[in-house]
Motif scaffolding. Structure first.
Motif, mmCIF file in Angstrom:
data_model
loop_
_atom_site.group_PDB
_atom_site.id
_atom_site.type_symbol
_atom_site.label_atom_id
_atom_site.label_comp_id
_atom_site.label_asym_id
_atom_site.label_seq_id
_atom_site.Cartn_x
_atom_site.Cartn_y
_atom_site.Cartn_z
ATOM 1 N N UNK A 147 0.840 -1.190 0.000
ATOM 2 C CA UNK A 147 0.000 0.000 0.000
ATOM 3 C C UNK A 147 0.877 1.242 0.000
ATOM 4 N N UNK A 148 0.274 2.364 -0.363
ATOM 5 C CA UNK A 148 0.935 3.660 -0.296
ATOM 6 C C UNK A 148 0.400 4.414 0.912
ATOM 7 N N UNK A 149 1.254 5.205 1.528
ATOM 8 C CA UNK A 149 0.837 5.979 2.699
ATOM 9 C C UNK A 149 1.304 7.421 2.556
ATOM 10 N N UNK A 150 0.452 8.343 2.963
ATOM 11 C CA UNK A 150 0.800 9.762 2.898
ATOM 12 C C UNK A 150 0.031 10.535 3.963
ATOM 13 N N UNK A 151 0.573 11.673 4.340
ATOM 14 C CA UNK A 151 -0.103 12.561 5.287
ATOM 15 C C UNK A 151 -0.895 13.663 4.580
ATOM 16 N N UNK A 158 -3.415 12.351 -5.896
ATOM 17 C CA UNK A 158 -2.433 12.155 -6.953
ATOM 18 C C UNK A 158 -1.989 10.701 -7.019
ATOM 19 N N UNK A 159 -1.789 10.102 -5.829
ATOM 20 C CA UNK A 159 -1.338 8.712 -5.774
ATOM 21 C C UNK A 159 -2.410 7.761 -6.296
ATOM 22 N N UNK A 160 -3.655 8.019 -5.948
ATOM 23 C CA UNK A 160 -4.736 7.144 -6.420
ATOM 24 C C UNK A 160 -4.850 7.165 -7.934
ATOM 25 N N UNK A 161 -4.617 8.307 -8.519
ATOM 26 C CA UNK A 161 -4.695 8.416 -9.978
ATOM 27 C C UNK A 161 -3.476 7.795 -10.649
ATOM 28 N N UNK A 162 -2.298 8.004 -10.043
ATOM 29 C CA UNK A 162 -1.063 7.519 -10.665
ATOM 30 C C UNK A 162 -0.888 6.018 -10.507
ATOM 31 N N UNK A 163 -1.277 5.461 -9.355
ATOM 32 C CA UNK A 163 -1.074 4.036 -9.085
ATOM 33 C C UNK A 163 -2.380 3.407 -8.607
ATOM 34 N N UNK A 168 -4.289 3.247 -1.248
ATOM 35 C CA UNK A 168 -3.618 4.454 -0.742
ATOM 36 C C UNK A 168 -4.281 4.817 0.589
ATOM 37 N N UNK A 169 -3.451 4.986 1.611
ATOM 38 C CA UNK A 169 -3.956 5.276 2.953
ATOM 39 C C UNK A 169 -3.403 6.609 3.441
ATOM 40 N N UNK A 170 -4.238 7.338 4.192
ATOM 41 C CA UNK A 170 -3.801 8.575 4.830
ATOM 42 C C UNK A 170 -3.446 8.263 6.283
ATOM 43 N N UNK A 171 -2.236 8.629 6.711
ATOM 44 C CA UNK A 171 -1.779 8.392 8.088
ATOM 45 C C UNK A 171 -1.351 9.726 8.692
ATOM 46 N N UNK A 172 -1.405 9.774 10.009
ATOM 47 C CA UNK A 172 -1.033 11.018 10.678
ATOM 48 C C UNK A 172 0.416 11.007 11.145
ATOM 49 N N UNK A 173 0.910 9.811 11.546
ATOM 50 C CA UNK A 173 2.246 9.766 12.144
ATOM 51 C C UNK A 173 2.824 8.378 11.982
#
Length: 659
Positions: A147-151, A158-163, A168-173
């Motif tokens: 999976x991909x992770x970003x804050x 952008x990640x969902x469209x590119x890959x 794709x998951x959103x993480x805080x820390x």
């Protein structure tokens, strides 16, 4: 490119085309197969869209084929071309070649055609083409162990469209990363801020992941090449058989395809194959090893004489000892040998390496027991080790192969496009050979058309059985001749030559010179006299043509059948006068040529397809129209024959009536 500026493309269709990888390239190349991959676009619609794009590029007003019969001739000659293609794409691509009055479009196709007819349609090339199909873009690739992770929410989109293959998951820390790492084999963090974070599991910080999709999702290029492997291999064979210049290294591409399995995994790696077999066969191998140990022990027990004194037996019973104790005491060596046999069987059958074998040997303990059983926790650990080693190697091999193939993706696309375009070229080349065609000459000073040695491709006869026809018309002409003498076939020949020439293609003749016509009006023979309404409609059509047909070619077959012969001659004479004044080129086939000439106010040309006689009841005809000659009718020939045979005055008197 504003797609809605293409004739026939509205907002909905433009939206569908915009979903293609490169719609401008597809439109520019007339790639019907690519256009048909747009949602809701059929192959027929794709061909019309491609023609619309071509018309826009050349400022082509359309409408060259102005009548039903003209359109029929186009479909017939197009069908002859399509019959000579091997691939479905080739037939679809030919749909984008159409007759046009525009010089730029004609010259564009002529340049393509001149190169095409130089090709030789050999059996090897045609056989290789049978396996070539347009490339398919896999849309069902999903990867669930990464999976991909970003804050960042914007980065998330952008990640969902590119890959799209990855979650794709959103993480805080870092805690969020750690939680993801417990559920995924690999977590790819997209934010530089995560650099240096220490969490359990495989967490990779890759801010450039979206720019290097093949490294993060090697399954994408592998799926593309796996899905299209048959077509790519065929395209390689086409390039070699036709000696075409390749847009990529054919050997490297073939090597990459050889290393690729049908499901997009890596094939041909011995170590990966060994690990895969070991994982798959582990349970069966452990059971077999158990059987080896127990069979060994049973045989040892059968052959062993065990003597236990009463005091020893009492001692064993008092201690609650069972068979295990007895084995330990009396058959220790045999048990050790049985366990060793089981261990060797497990290691050898799975072809384990040293480290794996060390774990496997612990699956059978040293403590005597009967029957011998494997240690399930050890077997589970071995399975985990083998599976992890397999996945690590598969992932590494995928990345390496994906990197090799990803660089060749555009070359591979061009390779297939070249092969498919070659099919179109070979079809044109084969058509030119089959009908002994030549490239026509358009002359700025040429009026009308001049055909030397033409053979109509619409005749259902072998080429060698068709008499060549010479015919030239520069203004308005009447074409006379006997029934079944070839008048309609001559019109078909003229129409076919003009249509093919304005398509930019070779024409079935020894030599052709013609002007660029604005449109072609071909009116087929009417079956029976028309009623008043249909007659009025037909006259209106010719009225429109007569007032604006200065650049037209008009071909009409026996218009006199629309009404009574006397009225027909007057109407045709009036139409010819108007066409002559406008400077149109026209050929009217008529049995009333003499009557029409008498009624016309100008000196209308009459050409004749002359029957030279009757032999055994069969007409002998000179198929090439004779200029300025009113052909004799079949009845006149018959009367002439009878007069010559009998010498009777009656036949001579009848013959005088034809003078």
């Amino acid at each position: 490119m504003d797609l809605e500026t293409i004739p026939g493309v509205g907002e909905k269709t433009a939206g569908a085309l915009a979903e293609l990888d490169d719609p401008e390239r597809a439109l520019r190349d007339g790639d019907v197969a690519a256009l048909a991959r747009a949602p809701g676009i059929t192959h027929g619609r794709a061909a019309r869209i491609a023609r619309g794009a071509i018309r826009r590029e050349h400022d082509d007003p359309g409408g060259f084929l102005a009548t039903d019969r003209a359109r029929e001739v186009y479909r017939e000659v197009l069908s002859l071309l399509k019959d000579r293609t091997v691939t479905r794409y080739g037939a679809q691509r030919l749909e984008t070649i159409y007759p046009s009055p525009c010089r730029s479009r004609i010259e564009e196709v002529q340049a393509f055609t001149r190169e095409a007819i130089e090709h030789e349609p050999t059996e090897d090339v045609l056989a290789a083409l049978e396996g070539v199909e347009p490339l398919d873009r896999p849309s069902d690739v999903r990867v669930r162990d990464r999976c991909l992770a970003t804050q960042d929410a914007e980065r998330y989109s952008e990640a969902r469209e590119a890959l799209p293959e990855l979650s794709v998951e959103v993480v805080e820390d870092a805690r969020g990363l750690a939680e993801l790492a417990r559920g995924y084999a690999t977590v790819v963090a997209l934010d530089e801020s995560f650099a240096g974070v220490d969490v359990d599991g495989d967490v990779q910080v890759r801010p450039d992941a979206l720019e290097n999709p093949a490294e993060v999702v090697p399954e994408r290029p592998l799926a593309f090449f796996a899905r299209n492997r048959t077509s790519l291999r065929a395209a390689v064979a086409v390039h070699r058989a036709a000696d075409l210049e390749a847009p990529c290294d054919l050997g490297s591409l073939e090597d990459g395809l050889e290393r690729l399995a049908d499901d997009g995994t890596v094939a041909g790696d011995e170590e990966l194959d060994r690990l895969t077999v070991a994982v798959d066969d582990l349970d069966a191998a452990a059971s077999t090893a158990e059987s080896v140990a127990n069979d060994h022990l049973r045989e040892a027990i059968r052959e062993q004489d065990v003597t236990i004194e009463g005091a020893d037996l009492l001692s064993l019973v008092e201690r609650g000892a069972g068979v295990d104790s007895l084995l330990s005491r009396e058959l220790a060596d045999e048990y050790a040998a049985a366990v060793e046999a089981a261990r060797e069987e497990l290691v050898d059958s799975l072809d384990l390496d040293t480290g794996e074998a060390e774990i496997a040997r612990r699956a059978f303990g040293d403590e005597p027991t009967f029957p011998v059983e494997r240690e399930e926790d050890v077997v589970s650990r071995l399975r985990e080790e083998l599976t992890a080693a397999k996945e690590r190697r598969a992932a590494r091999l995928k990345r390496e192969l994906a990197a090799d193939l990803a660089d060749q993706r555009e070359g591979a696309r061009q390779l297939v496009r070249n092969a498919l375009e070659l099919d179109v070229e070979l079809a044109i080349a084969q058509f030119a050979r089959d009908f002994e065609c030549t490239m026509p000459e358009f002359g700025t000073e040429t009026a009308g058309f001049a055909i030397d040695g033409g053979r109509s491709p619409l005749l259902d006869e072998p080429l060698e059985a068709i008499d060549p026809v010479d015919y030239a018309v520069s203004e308005v002409a009447l074409l006379s001749g006997v029934n079944s003498g070839g008048k309609t076939s001559t019109l078909d020949l003229v129409a076919s030559v003009v249509v093919l020439a304005h398509m930019g293609l070779p024409v079935p003749a020894e030599n052709v010179r013609l002007q660029r016509f604005d449109d072609l009006h071909y009116h087929a023979k009417t079956q029976g006299t028309l009623d008043a309404g249909a007659f009025e409609s037909t006259v209106r059509e010719f009225a429109d043509l007569a007032t604006g047909g200065d650049g037209s070619l008009v071909l009409v077959d026996e218009l006199e059948s629309i009404t009574e012969p006397g009225a027909s001659a007057k109407i045709i004479a009036g139409i010819l006068e108007a066409l002559d004044e406008n400077g149109a080129t026209a050929v009217f086939v008529s049995h009333l040529a003499g009557e029409i000439r008498e009624m016309a106010v100008f000196d209308v040309t009459i050409d004749g397809i002359e029957a030279v006689g009757l032999v055994d009841g069969e007409l002998q005809v000179n198929r090439s129209p004779v200029k300025e000659h009113l052909a004799r009718s079949t009845p006149e020939l018959i009367v002439e024959k009878l007069a010559g045979e009998s010498g009777a005055v009656f036949y001579d008197r009848l013959l005088e009536k034809f003078e």
